[in-house]
Motif scaffolding. Structure first.
Motif, PDB file in Angstrom:
ATOM      1  N   THR A   1       0.831  -1.202   0.000  1.00 15.12           N
ATOM      2  CA  THR A   1       0.000   0.000   0.000  1.00 15.12           C
ATOM      3  C   THR A   1       0.866   1.252   0.000  1.00 15.12           C
ATOM      4  N   THR A   2       1.963   1.216   0.767  1.00 18.20           N
ATOM      5  CA  THR A   2       2.896   2.337   0.767  1.00 18.20           C
ATOM      6  C   THR A   2       3.444   2.588  -0.634  1.00 18.20           C
ATOM      7  N   ALA A   3       3.883   1.516  -1.299  1.00 20.02           N
ATOM      8  CA  ALA A   3       4.429   1.648  -2.654  1.00 20.02           C
ATOM      9  C   ALA A   3       3.389   2.216  -3.611  1.00 20.02           C
ATOM     10  N   LEU A   4       2.139   1.793  -3.455  1.00 24.88           N
ATOM     11  CA  LEU A   4       1.067   2.277  -4.326  1.00 24.88           C
ATOM     12  C   LEU A   4       0.862   3.780  -4.150  1.00 24.88           C
ATOM     13  N   PHE A   5       0.808   4.242  -2.907  1.00 26.39           N
ATOM     14  CA  PHE A   5       0.636   5.673  -2.650  1.00 26.39           C
ATOM     15  C   PHE A   5       1.837   6.473  -3.150  1.00 26.39           C
ATOM     16  N   TRP A   6       3.026   5.952  -2.940  1.00 23.02           N
ATOM     17  CA  TRP A   6       4.231   6.651  -3.375  1.00 23.02           C
ATOM     18  C   TRP A   6       4.323   6.723  -4.897  1.00 23.02           C
ATOM     19  N   GLY A   7       3.775   5.721  -5.593  1.00 23.30           N
ATOM     20  CA  GLY A   7       3.901   5.674  -7.041  1.00 23.30           C
ATOM     21  C   GLY A   7       3.318   6.885  -7.737  1.00 23.30           C
ATOM     22  N   ALA A   8       2.178   7.363  -7.269  1.00 23.87           N
ATOM     23  CA  ALA A   8       1.542   8.522  -7.906  1.00 23.87           C
ATOM     24  C   ALA A   8       2.135   9.839  -7.430  1.00 23.87           C
TER      25      ALA A   8
ATOM     26  N   LEU B   1       8.347  -1.424  -5.678  1.00 27.06           N
ATOM     27  CA  LEU B   1       7.263  -1.426  -6.650  1.00 27.06           C
ATOM     28  C   LEU B   1       6.707  -0.024  -6.877  1.00 27.06           C
ATOM     29  N   GLU B   2       7.132   0.923  -6.060  1.00 31.26           N
ATOM     30  CA  GLU B   2       6.761   2.320  -6.270  1.00 31.26           C
ATOM     31  C   GLU B   2       7.037   2.749  -7.708  1.00 31.26           C
ATOM     32  N   ILE B   3       8.189   2.344  -8.233  1.00 27.87           N
ATOM     33  CA  ILE B   3       8.566   2.769  -9.580  1.00 27.87           C
ATOM     34  C   ILE B   3       7.648   2.159 -10.630  1.00 27.87           C
ATOM     35  N   VAL B   4       7.171   0.945 -10.389  1.00 26.67           N
ATOM     36  CA  VAL B   4       6.238   0.303 -11.323  1.00 26.67           C
ATOM     37  C   VAL B   4       4.918   1.067 -11.337  1.00 26.67           C
ATOM     38  N   PHE B   5       4.418   1.395 -10.148  1.00 22.97           N
ATOM     39  CA  PHE B   5       3.169   2.154 -10.061  1.00 22.97           C
ATOM     40  C   PHE B   5       3.337   3.546 -10.667  1.00 22.97           C
ATOM     41  N   ALA B   6       4.507   4.144 -10.473  1.00 20.20           N
ATOM     42  CA  ALA B   6       4.767   5.471 -11.038  1.00 20.20           C
ATOM     43  C   ALA B   6       4.718   5.434 -12.565  1.00 20.20           C
ATOM     44  N   LEU B   7       5.353   4.425 -13.149  1.00 19.32           N
ATOM     45  CA  LEU B   7       5.345   4.295 -14.605  1.00 19.32           C
ATOM     46  C   LEU B   7       3.935   3.998 -15.122  1.00 19.32           C
ATOM     47  N   ALA B   8       3.111   3.351 -14.303  1.00 25.03           N
ATOM     48  CA  ALA B   8       1.747   3.006 -14.728  1.00 25.03           C
ATOM     49  C   ALA B   8       0.833   4.229 -14.755  1.00 25.03           C
ATOM     50  N   VAL B   9       0.982   5.122 -13.757  1.00 25.53           N
ATOM     51  CA  VAL B   9       0.057   6.261 -13.664  1.00 25.53           C
ATOM     52  C   VAL B   9       0.560   7.507 -14.377  1.00 25.53           C
ATOM     53  N   THR B  10       1.861   7.587 -14.648  1.00 28.57           N
ATOM     54  CA  THR B  10       2.411   8.797 -15.262  1.00 28.57           C
ATOM     55  C   THR B  10       1.751   9.142 -16.598  1.00 28.57           C
ATOM     56  N   PRO B  11       1.514   8.180 -17.511  1.00 23.65           N
ATOM     57  CA  PRO B  11       0.851   8.543 -18.773  1.00 23.65           C
ATOM     58  C   PRO B  11      -0.520   9.178 -18.573  1.00 23.65           C
ATOM     59  N   TYR B  12      -1.231   8.782 -17.523  1.00 24.25           N
ATOM     60  CA  TYR B  12      -2.562   9.335 -17.274  1.00 24.25           C
ATOM     61  C   TYR B  12      -2.489  10.742 -16.687  1.00 24.25           C
ATOM     62  N   LEU B  13      -1.425  11.013 -15.939  1.00 22.51           N
ATOM     63  CA  LEU B  13      -1.299  12.307 -15.281  1.00 22.51           C
ATOM     64  C   LEU B  13      -0.513  13.319 -16.107  1.00 22.51           C
ATOM     65  N   LEU B  14       0.501  12.846 -16.826  1.00 21.94           N
ATOM     66  CA  LEU B  14       1.381  13.752 -17.561  1.00 21.94           C
ATOM     67  C   LEU B  14       1.299  13.568 -19.075  1.00 21.94           C
ATOM     68  N   GLY B  15       0.559  12.558 -19.527  1.00 19.43           N
ATOM     69  CA  GLY B  15       0.478  12.300 -20.954  1.00 19.43           C
ATOM     70  C   GLY B  15       1.606  11.399 -21.425  1.00 19.43           C
TER      71      GLY B  15
END
Length: 306
Positions: free
Chosen positions: A14-21, A258-272
């Motif tokens: 859960t921590t990694a998920l929150f950190w990812g975005a 896994l923070e980095i995986v979540f970050a790469l997953a949400v970045t296209p939605y937030l930054l294009g």
């Protein structure tokens, strides 16, 4: 017990998920000129007020006067968590490219693993050591670090990056020490870490940078600031500190990668934009590494009596 182990895994995940975005949202905020350090100071103030009120209502005023030993631990946690881990990483990003900063930051599982052996005497499994190395490989591939990626790296940026890594490993190991001693209360720990760390950061930024950047805060930016305060700050650190009651610092650090995986997953939605093939391959390697280290044969960490 196995159930307690998986509780710890779930909290760290859960921590990694929150950190990812958090990274893409912070990038949006800083694009309008607001310093990430100002966002962190706001986060510390917000968390201190919210948890301070909860502690006062549930535990009473004596909770604000810990023993001398615990007070020293809380001050150290504030320094390691807020000043070193958070501030160090943000400052390193000023001097380094994003790939350089990220690959340096993700050496923290290896450092935490070493600390588990030398300080906690909790010998990690061979698969965990292999996973820590494989995570670095995944980051290297995902951020396209080939060629001249590490050439001409800033010394100042490298120093601040190392400070961030030391801060992550240090706070993880110190929290684990407290948890094994049976005196861990994640809510109190998060409160004091942000209180003392926020004071240090407030004094440092006032002396070195000033506060002219906050003049540009708009209602939109202020609304976005609530994510690092509530999600990647308050909720993420409550889960992080709580997870160390059930799993080792090494296991926690591997899962948080896994923070980095979540970050790469949400970045296209937030930054294009779209994820590249190398990013997807790197993410897959990281997920495999974490899954192998988490699902393999293990000896669950004992939960201290409360």
């Amino acid at each position: 017990m196995v159930a307690n182990y998986w509780r710890g895994v779930g909290l760290a995940l859960t921590t990694a998920l929150f950190w990812g975005a958090s990274a893409p949202i912070t990038k949006i905020i800083s694009a309008d000129g607001l310093s990430p350090l100002s966002v962190m100071v706001y986060r510390c103030i917000f968390i201190s007020i919210v948890l301070g009120g909860w502690i006062c209502a549930k535990k009473g005023m004596p909770a604000f006067f810990p023993s001398g030993r615990m007070l020293k631990i809380y001050v150290a946690l504030g320094f390691l968590t807020i000043v070193c881990m958070g501030g160090g990483y943000m400052v390193s990003c000023v001097y380094l490219t994003v790939p350089q900063a990220v690959i340096l930051h993700y050496t923290f599982p290896l450092l935490t693993l070493a600390g588990d052996v030398w300080i906690m005497h909790e010998r990690p499994r061979a698969i965990q050591a292999a996973a820590a190395i494989l995570i670095l490989v995944g980051v290297y591939i995902g951020f396209d670090m080939g060629g001249a990626g590490l050439v001409g790296i800033s010394v100042a940026g490298a120093v601040w990056g190392v400070i961030s890594v030391l801060g992550f490993a240090g706070q993880a190991l110190l929290t684990r020490v407290v948890a094994k001693g049976g005196t861990a209360d994640p809510i109190v720990q998060v409160f004091f870490a942000h209180l003392f760390g926020g004071i240090m950061l407030l004094i440092g930024k006032s002396a070195l940078m000033g506060w002219s950047d906050i003049a540009g805060v708009t209602p939109r930016i202020f609304a976005l600031m609530q994510y690092p305060a509530i999600a990647s700050g308050l909720l993420a650190f409550l889960c992080l500190f709580a997870s160390l009651k059930y799993i080792s610092a090494t296991a926690m650090s591997l899962i948080c990668s896994l923070e980095i995986v979540f970050a790469l997953a949400v970045t296209p939605y937030l930054l294009g934009g779209n994820s590249t093939a190398k990013e997807l391959i790197g993410s897959a390697i990281i997920m495999v590494a974490v899954a192998c280290s988490t699902l393999g044969k293990r000896k669950p960490a004992a939960v201290p009596r409360r």
